[in-house]
Motif scaffolding. Structure first.
Motif, PDB file in Angstrom:
ATOM      1  N   ILE A 118      -4.359  19.477 -10.423  1.00  0.00           N
ATOM      2  CA  ILE A 118      -4.242  18.036 -10.769  1.00  0.00           C
ATOM      3  C   ILE A 118      -4.135  17.155  -9.249  1.00  0.00           C
ATOM      4  N   SER A 119      -4.215  18.072  -8.207  1.00  0.00           N
ATOM      5  CA  SER A 119      -4.125  17.236  -6.905  1.00  0.00           C
ATOM      6  C   SER A 119      -5.601  17.156  -6.587  1.00  0.00           C
ATOM      7  N   ASN A 120      -6.060  15.927  -6.568  1.00  0.00           N
ATOM      8  CA  ASN A 120      -7.427  15.480  -6.117  1.00  0.00           C
ATOM      9  C   ASN A 120      -7.811  15.892  -4.591  1.00  0.00           C
ATOM     10  N   GLU A 144       9.660  15.799  -8.840  1.00  0.00           N
ATOM     11  CA  GLU A 144      10.065  17.015  -8.920  1.00  0.00           C
ATOM     12  C   GLU A 144       8.760  17.981  -9.362  1.00  0.00           C
ATOM     13  N   ALA A 145       8.186  17.500 -10.334  1.00  0.00           N
ATOM     14  CA  ALA A 145       7.123  18.532 -10.875  1.00  0.00           C
ATOM     15  C   ALA A 145       5.975  18.464 -10.145  1.00  0.00           C
ATOM     16  N   TYR A 146       5.804  17.691  -8.986  1.00  0.00           N
ATOM     17  CA  TYR A 146       4.273  17.544  -8.285  1.00  0.00           C
ATOM     18  C   TYR A 146       4.729  17.577  -6.813  1.00  0.00           C
ATOM     19  N   ASN A 152      -5.349  19.706 -16.123  1.00  0.00           N
ATOM     20  CA  ASN A 152      -3.843  19.402 -16.420  1.00  0.00           C
ATOM     21  C   ASN A 152      -3.191  20.444 -17.303  1.00  0.00           C
ATOM     22  N   MET A 153      -2.636  21.451 -16.726  1.00  0.00           N
ATOM     23  CA  MET A 153      -2.140  22.558 -17.486  1.00  0.00           C
ATOM     24  C   MET A 153      -1.365  22.274 -18.599  1.00  0.00           C
ATOM     25  N   VAL A 154      -0.532  21.014 -18.620  1.00  0.00           N
ATOM     26  CA  VAL A 154       0.438  20.468 -19.700  1.00  0.00           C
ATOM     27  C   VAL A 154      -0.580  19.935 -20.981  1.00  0.00           C
ATOM     28  N   ASP A 155      -1.511  19.086 -20.583  1.00  0.00           N
ATOM     29  CA  ASP A 155      -1.942  18.353 -21.686  1.00  0.00           C
ATOM     30  C   ASP A 155      -3.430  18.621 -21.806  1.00  0.00           C
ATOM     31  N   SER A 157       3.449  26.791  -0.269  1.00  0.00           N
ATOM     32  CA  SER A 157       3.148  28.106  -0.839  1.00  0.00           C
ATOM     33  C   SER A 157       2.420  28.901  -0.285  1.00  0.00           C
ATOM     34  N   THR A 158       1.427  28.570   0.289  1.00  0.00           N
ATOM     35  CA  THR A 158       0.476  29.645   1.054  1.00  0.00           C
ATOM     36  C   THR A 158       1.015  29.994   2.331  1.00  0.00           C
ATOM     37  N   LYS A 159       1.848  29.277   3.120  1.00  0.00           N
ATOM     38  CA  LYS A 159       2.491  29.688   4.323  1.00  0.00           C
ATOM     39  C   LYS A 159       3.298  30.904   4.069  1.00  0.00           C
ATOM     40  N   PHE A 164       6.958  18.349  -0.743  1.00  0.00           N
ATOM     41  CA  PHE A 164       5.918  18.342   0.337  1.00  0.00           C
ATOM     42  C   PHE A 164       4.772  19.160   0.490  1.00  0.00           C
ATOM     43  N   ARG A 165       3.998  18.278   0.793  1.00  0.00           N
ATOM     44  CA  ARG A 165       2.611  19.244   0.602  1.00  0.00           C
ATOM     45  C   ARG A 165       1.845  18.932   2.192  1.00  0.00           C
ATOM     46  N   SER A 166       0.925  20.046   2.296  1.00  0.00           N
ATOM     47  CA  SER A 166       0.258  19.734   3.791  1.00  0.00           C
ATOM     48  C   SER A 166      -1.213  20.078   3.501  1.00  0.00           C
ATOM     49  N   PHE A 198      -0.192  31.162  -9.653  1.00  0.00           N
ATOM     50  CA  PHE A 198       0.818  31.388  -8.741  1.00  0.00           C
ATOM     51  C   PHE A 198       1.868  30.329  -8.268  1.00  0.00           C
ATOM     52  N   LYS A 199       3.050  30.495  -8.550  1.00  0.00           N
ATOM     53  CA  LYS A 199       4.090  29.510  -8.283  1.00  0.00           C
ATOM     54  C   LYS A 199       3.598  28.199  -9.080  1.00  0.00           C
ATOM     55  N   VAL A 200       3.272  28.314 -10.262  1.00  0.00           N
ATOM     56  CA  VAL A 200       2.866  26.951 -11.229  1.00  0.00           C
ATOM     57  C   VAL A 200       3.731  26.679 -12.374  1.00  0.00           C
ATOM     58  N   LEU A 210      -5.639  28.601 -11.423  1.00  0.00           N
ATOM     59  CA  LEU A 210      -4.971  27.380 -12.242  1.00  0.00           C
ATOM     60  C   LEU A 210      -3.658  26.766 -11.360  1.00  0.00           C
ATOM     61  N   GLY A 211      -3.676  25.676 -11.017  1.00  0.00           N
ATOM     62  CA  GLY A 211      -2.534  24.918 -10.154  1.00  0.00           C
ATOM     63  C   GLY A 211      -3.001  25.620  -8.687  1.00  0.00           C
ATOM     64  N   CYS A 212      -4.197  25.529  -8.382  1.00  0.00           N
ATOM     65  CA  CYS A 212      -4.436  26.484  -7.383  1.00  0.00           C
ATOM     66  C   CYS A 212      -3.855  26.088  -6.099  1.00  0.00           C
ATOM     67  N   GLY A 213      -3.721  24.691  -5.927  1.00  0.00           N
ATOM     68  CA  GLY A 213      -3.176  24.203  -4.445  1.00  0.00           C
ATOM     69  C   GLY A 213      -4.163  24.592  -3.456  1.00  0.00           C
ATOM     70  N   LEU A 214      -4.030  25.376  -2.206  1.00  0.00           N
ATOM     71  CA  LEU A 214      -4.663  25.397  -1.390  1.00  0.00           C
ATOM     72  C   LEU A 214      -5.090  27.092  -1.548  1.00  0.00           C
ATOM     73  N   ASN A 215      -4.366  27.630  -2.471  1.00  0.00           N
ATOM     74  CA  ASN A 215      -4.520  29.421  -2.401  1.00  0.00           C
ATOM     75  C   ASN A 215      -5.973  29.697  -2.589  1.00  0.00           C
ATOM     76  N   PRO A 216      -6.950  29.207  -2.962  1.00  0.00           N
ATOM     77  CA  PRO A 216      -8.470  29.541  -2.793  1.00  0.00           C
ATOM     78  C   PRO A 216      -8.811  29.774  -1.267  1.00  0.00           C
TER      79      PRO A 216
HETATM   80  C1  SAM Z   1       3.969  25.319  -5.774  1.00  0.00           C
HETATM   81  S1  SAM Z   1       2.271  24.854  -5.899  1.00  0.00           S
HETATM   82  C2  SAM Z   1       1.425  26.172  -5.832  1.00  0.00           C
HETATM   83  C3  SAM Z   1       0.002  26.306  -5.279  1.00  0.00           C
HETATM   84  C4  SAM Z   1      -0.772  27.562  -5.521  1.00  0.00           C
HETATM   85  N1  SAM Z   1      -0.708  28.136  -6.677  1.00  0.00           N
HETATM   86  C5  SAM Z   1      -0.071  28.636  -4.435  1.00  0.00           C
HETATM   87  O1  SAM Z   1       0.659  29.417  -4.822  1.00  0.00           O
HETATM   88  O2  SAM Z   1      -0.524  28.583  -3.472  1.00  0.00           O
HETATM   89  C6  SAM Z   1       1.969  24.347  -7.391  1.00  0.00           C
HETATM   90  C7  SAM Z   1       0.742  23.858  -7.844  1.00  0.00           C
HETATM   91  O3  SAM Z   1       0.452  23.437  -9.197  1.00  0.00           O
HETATM   92  C8  SAM Z   1      -0.094  22.151  -9.428  1.00  0.00           C
HETATM   93  N2  SAM Z   1       0.231  21.586 -10.672  1.00  0.00           N
HETATM   94  C9  SAM Z   1       1.588  21.237 -10.969  1.00  0.00           C
HETATM   95  N3  SAM Z   1       1.519  20.722 -12.132  1.00  0.00           N
HETATM   96  C10 SAM Z   1       0.414  20.828 -12.676  1.00  0.00           C
HETATM   97  C11 SAM Z   1      -0.514  20.787 -13.950  1.00  0.00           C
HETATM   98  N4  SAM Z   1       0.154  20.229 -14.848  1.00  0.00           N
HETATM   99  N5  SAM Z   1      -1.720  21.215 -14.217  1.00  0.00           N
HETATM  100  C12 SAM Z   1      -2.532  21.602 -12.983  1.00  0.00           C
HETATM  101  N6  SAM Z   1      -1.734  21.889 -11.819  1.00  0.00           N
HETATM  102  C13 SAM Z   1      -0.345  21.526 -11.752  1.00  0.00           C
HETATM  103  C14 SAM Z   1       0.348  21.492  -8.147  1.00  0.00           C
HETATM  104  O4  SAM Z   1      -0.586  20.312  -7.886  1.00  0.00           O
HETATM  105  C15 SAM Z   1       0.264  22.320  -7.015  1.00  0.00           C
HETATM  106  O5  SAM Z   1      -0.950  22.445  -6.373  1.00  0.00           O
END
Ligand code: SAM
Length: 249
Positions: free
Chosen positions: A131-133, A65-67, A156-159, A80-82, A70-72, A174-176, A108-114
């Motif tokens: 946190i996604s390698n 749920e938290a992570y 890791n934005m939580v810890d 998210s980017t689509k 679906f990813r691509s 963005f959406k994190v 932060l929580g950048c996903g593929l946004n960069p």
């Molecule tokens: C919905 S996606 C959004 C990605 C990007 N920010 C965007 O909007 O295109 C959420 C992202 O947050 C990351 N994420 C989730 N929990 C996180 C955490 N505790 N610390 C850092 N990143 C986290 C996920 O790995 C994922 O890449």
């Protein structure tokens, strides 16, 4: 049982396989504490019990749920980017009209946004963390191939400690925040307080992955936090996303 073994088992699901181990370890430790299972867990026979099965299912669900979901690997297909691909130029234009063009961005929580760097219409130094390698690897390759000045790192934005983060002009969230709230309720306030940036841009999706409207009113909930902190902010909606441009310093 060893925590490391459990982490490996949890990560055997494909969509969790590239998740940062430290993040999973924190979730396991939190779960054991919350359910007072620390002693039981050390017992070798614990793995054969029904309580272990429940623990395993609970943790998998939480991580998915938290992570997971679906990813691509494809920028144009990643959920998210689509959804914002046709708006990117406009989104950044609108943000930087308020903040000014940044010299340093932290995502932060950048996903593929960069991978949307070309739409920024300026050439800032770009710090990208997640946190996604797997996603960090893709972003890193993209930076190298396109000679973009930037850096990728696991955060890791939580810890993790926010003291270690660079000071920047603009920080993207963005959406994190929704995902962080699933792990720790009310963490968003701390995140906003601790980030060292002149401006923070937080966004929320208005629809689920399946395209249905999201019931939780992120706008109302988040606006309350920003008001409580006494920060200046501007809100706008583009496509299925709400953006908060917040003046931090
Ligand atoms: C919905 S996606 C959004 C990605 C990007 N920010 C965007 O909007 O295109 C959420 C992202 O947050 C990351 N994420 C989730 N929990 C996180 C955490 N505790 N610390 C850092 N990143 C986290 C996920 O790995 C994922 O890449």
């Amino acid at each position: 049982m060893e925590i490391k073994e459990l982490i490996q088992e949890l990560k055997r699901k494909k969509e969790l396989s590239d998740l940062d181990e430290g993040f999973v370890e924190h979730r396991v430790i939190d779960y054991l504490k919350q359910n007072k299972l620390e002693e039981q867990f050390k017992d070798k026979k614990f793995i054969k019990t029904r309580r272990y099965d429940i623990l395993f299912k609970d943790l998998r669900r939480l991580l998915r749920e938290a992570y997971g979901m679906f990813r691509s690997d494809d920028f144009k297909e990643h959920p998210s980017t689509k959804s914002r691909i046709i708006y990117y130029k406009y989104i950044y234009k609108k943000i930087f009209e308020i903040t000014g063009k940044p010299k340093k961005i932290l995502d932060l929580g950048c996903g593929l946004n960069p991978l949307s760097y070309e739409y920024l219409d300026c050439k800032p130094f770009y710090y990208a963390a997640d946190i996604s390698n797997n996603e960090l690897k893709i972003v890193n390759n993209y930076f190298k191939e396109n000679k973009i000045k930037g850096e990728t790192f696991t955060f890791n934005m939580v810890d993790s400690s926010y003291k270690d983060l660079p000071k920047v002009d603009v920080c993207f969230l963005f959406k994190v925040l929704e995902e962080l709230e699933l792990i720790k309720r009310d963490i968003s306030e701390k995140v906003i307080k601790e980030i060292k940036a002149d401006w923070i841009i937080a966004s929320f999706s208005k629809v689920t992955l399946g395209g249905k409207p999201i019931k939780k009113m992120w706008r109302v909930w988040f606006e309350k936090i920003i008001k409580k902190l006494g920060l200046y902010y501007v809100i706008f909606d583009i496509g299925d996303e709400i953006f908060f441009v917040i003046k931090k310093d």
